[in-house]
Enzyme design. Structure first.
Site, mmCIF file in Angstrom:
data_model
loop_
_atom_site.group_PDB
_atom_site.id
_atom_site.type_symbol
_atom_site.label_atom_id
_atom_site.label_comp_id
_atom_site.label_asym_id
_atom_site.label_seq_id
_atom_site.Cartn_x
_atom_site.Cartn_y
_atom_site.Cartn_z
ATOM 1 N N GLY A 12 60.080 57.473 63.650
ATOM 2 C CA GLY A 12 59.506 56.877 64.856
ATOM 3 C C GLY A 12 60.567 56.758 65.932
ATOM 4 O O GLY A 12 60.597 55.800 66.706
ATOM 5 N N SER A 14 61.274 58.242 68.745
ATOM 6 C CA SER A 14 61.051 58.360 70.184
ATOM 7 C C SER A 14 60.399 57.132 70.795
ATOM 8 O O SER A 14 60.247 57.047 72.009
ATOM 9 C CB SER A 14 60.196 59.596 70.488
ATOM 10 O OG SER A 14 58.935 59.499 69.843
ATOM 11 N N GLY A 93 59.367 48.155 60.468
ATOM 12 C CA GLY A 93 58.819 47.169 61.396
ATOM 13 C C GLY A 93 57.515 47.646 61.994
ATOM 14 O O GLY A 93 57.082 47.135 63.029
ATOM 15 N N THR A 94 56.869 48.619 61.350
ATOM 16 C CA THR A 94 55.590 49.121 61.842
ATOM 17 C C THR A 94 54.507 48.081 61.613
ATOM 18 O O THR A 94 54.274 47.658 60.473
ATOM 19 C CB THR A 94 55.220 50.438 61.129
ATOM 20 O OG1 THR A 94 56.190 51.431 61.455
ATOM 21 C CG2 THR A 94 53.841 50.923 61.564
ATOM 22 N N THR A 95 53.846 47.661 62.679
ATOM 23 C CA THR A 95 52.809 46.630 62.571
ATOM 24 C C THR A 95 51.425 47.262 62.569
ATOM 25 O O THR A 95 51.248 48.444 62.839
ATOM 26 C CB THR A 95 52.919 45.611 63.713
ATOM 27 O OG1 THR A 95 52.826 46.307 64.974
ATOM 28 C CG2 THR A 95 54.239 44.880 63.651
ATOM 29 N N ALA A 117 58.915 43.840 57.892
ATOM 30 C CA ALA A 117 58.876 42.614 58.688
ATOM 31 C C ALA A 117 58.179 42.902 60.003
ATOM 32 O O ALA A 117 58.358 43.972 60.596
ATOM 33 C CB ALA A 117 60.284 42.080 58.950
ATOM 34 N N ALA A 118 57.374 41.951 60.454
ATOM 35 C CA ALA A 118 56.729 42.093 61.756
ATOM 36 C C ALA A 118 57.720 41.840 62.879
ATOM 37 O O ALA A 118 57.487 42.247 64.016
ATOM 38 C CB ALA A 118 55.555 41.120 61.861
ATOM 39 N N PHE A 120 62.153 41.396 63.593
ATOM 40 C CA PHE A 120 63.514 41.426 63.066
ATOM 41 C C PHE A 120 64.457 40.543 63.878
ATOM 42 O O PHE A 120 65.653 40.800 63.948
ATOM 43 C CB PHE A 120 64.030 42.865 63.025
ATOM 44 C CG PHE A 120 63.488 43.644 61.857
ATOM 45 C CD1 PHE A 120 64.109 43.593 60.622
ATOM 46 C CD2 PHE A 120 62.332 44.401 61.986
ATOM 47 C CE1 PHE A 120 63.603 44.290 59.541
ATOM 48 C CE2 PHE A 120 61.813 45.104 60.921
ATOM 49 C CZ PHE A 120 62.448 45.057 59.689
ATOM 50 N N HIS A 149 52.852 39.907 74.954
ATOM 51 C CA HIS A 149 53.626 41.139 74.858
ATOM 52 C C HIS A 149 53.309 42.051 76.042
ATOM 53 O O HIS A 149 52.398 41.770 76.825
ATOM 54 C CB HIS A 149 53.318 41.883 73.555
ATOM 55 C CG HIS A 149 53.935 41.267 72.354
ATOM 56 N ND1 HIS A 149 53.334 40.237 71.646
ATOM 57 C CD2 HIS A 149 55.103 41.514 71.711
ATOM 58 C CE1 HIS A 149 54.107 39.888 70.636
ATOM 59 N NE2 HIS A 149 55.188 40.650 70.647
ATOM 60 N N LYS A 153 51.374 47.291 74.072
ATOM 61 C CA LYS A 153 51.251 46.903 72.656
ATOM 62 C C LYS A 153 49.781 46.961 72.251
ATOM 63 O O LYS A 153 48.919 46.389 72.912
ATOM 64 C CB LYS A 153 51.817 45.497 72.422
ATOM 65 C CG LYS A 153 51.836 45.115 70.938
ATOM 66 C CD LYS A 153 52.645 43.854 70.713
ATOM 67 C CE LYS A 153 52.644 43.447 69.238
ATOM 68 N NZ LYS A 153 53.260 44.499 68.384
#
Length: 244
Positions: A12, A14, A93-95, A117-118, A120, A149, A153
């Site tokens: 991921g 980019s 950290g992909t949600t 983790a959502a 960091f 956000h 997002k």
């Protein structure tokens, strides 16, 4: 896995977070990015010396000890499969992951070290503990979580808000209410509010720079390198030696 010579693949690369990880990885001694994976496969200005592969050629990436993944739910499965195929650890950290994908993380943790983790941020890790404590102390108060956000997002509520909500449930047994705002270029703000008769308690975390998350992910990678297979929690990993 040798923590003093840690070979990293950034998945991921980019995206906003992937670029930040690439930009900051060079500051950490003993850590080397051996490849990056992005949708286009184009060389990235943050790390022009790092070879970049398109997603379809992930299997061709060089050997690595650990994958740092900040992608999308539809790309996550390939990253996890690559870790299992290589015996590499995963920091993700992909949600917006599904229940099936979280179950796949649990299964993968039997073979490799895994940390999802959502958020960091070290500050959010501490906030999580404070929220649970407040919820336990104020079980009859209303609880609300408001997260803000940037306009790009996609998931709402944010993964961090849901994780903070889990802390509320752990403290008092009932879920909070959520509200989500998408505006401008807000990096990330989370307000956890407890409201009683005539008084209100607010616990807030504001991120003003996306680099804090990238630094946290790189710190998690360095610490995960010292661990065997298992499912790890970011906050507990940071506090394992008594300090953030």
């Amino acid at each position: 896995m040798n923590p003093d010579d840690l070979k990293i693949l950034v998945h991921g690369a980019s995206g906003r977070m992937g670029r930040a990880v690439l930009r900051l990885a060079g500051e950490r001694p003993g850590l080397r990015v051996v490849a990056a994976v992005s949708r286009s496969g184009e060389i990235l200005p943050e790390a022009p010396e790092v070879p970049v592969l398109p997603v379809a050629r992930l299997a061709e990436a060089p050997a690595c000890d650990l994958v740092i993944d900040f992608s999308l739910p539809e790309a996550f499965d390939a990253a996890l499969a690559a870790c299992l195929a290589r015996g590499a650890g995963l920091v993700s950290g992909t949600t917006g992951l599904s229940e099936r994908q979280h179950a796949a993380l649990d299964a993968a943790a039997l073979q490799v070290p895994v940390l999802w983790a959502a958020n960091f941020s070290a500050g959010v890790a501490v906030l999580h503990a404070l929220v649970r404590q407040a919820a336990a102390a104020l079980p009859s108060w209303d609880a609300d979580i408001v997260e803000s956000h940037h306009v790009h997002k996609k998931d709402a509520p944010s993964g961090t808000a849901l994780t903070l909500g889990e802390a509320v449930v752990a403290g008092r047994g009932r879920a909070p209410h959520y509200a989500s705002l998408r505006a401008g270029d807000i990096v990330g703000e989370h307000l956890v509010q407890f409201t009683g008769q005539g008084e209100r308690l607010e616990l807030v975390h504001r991120a003003t720079n996306r680099e804090i998350f990238a630094r946290g992910a790189l710190e998690a990678a360095s610490r995960l390198a010292r661990r065997g297979p298992g499912r790890y929690d970011f906050g507990q990993l940071l506090l394992a030696d008594g300090r953030i």
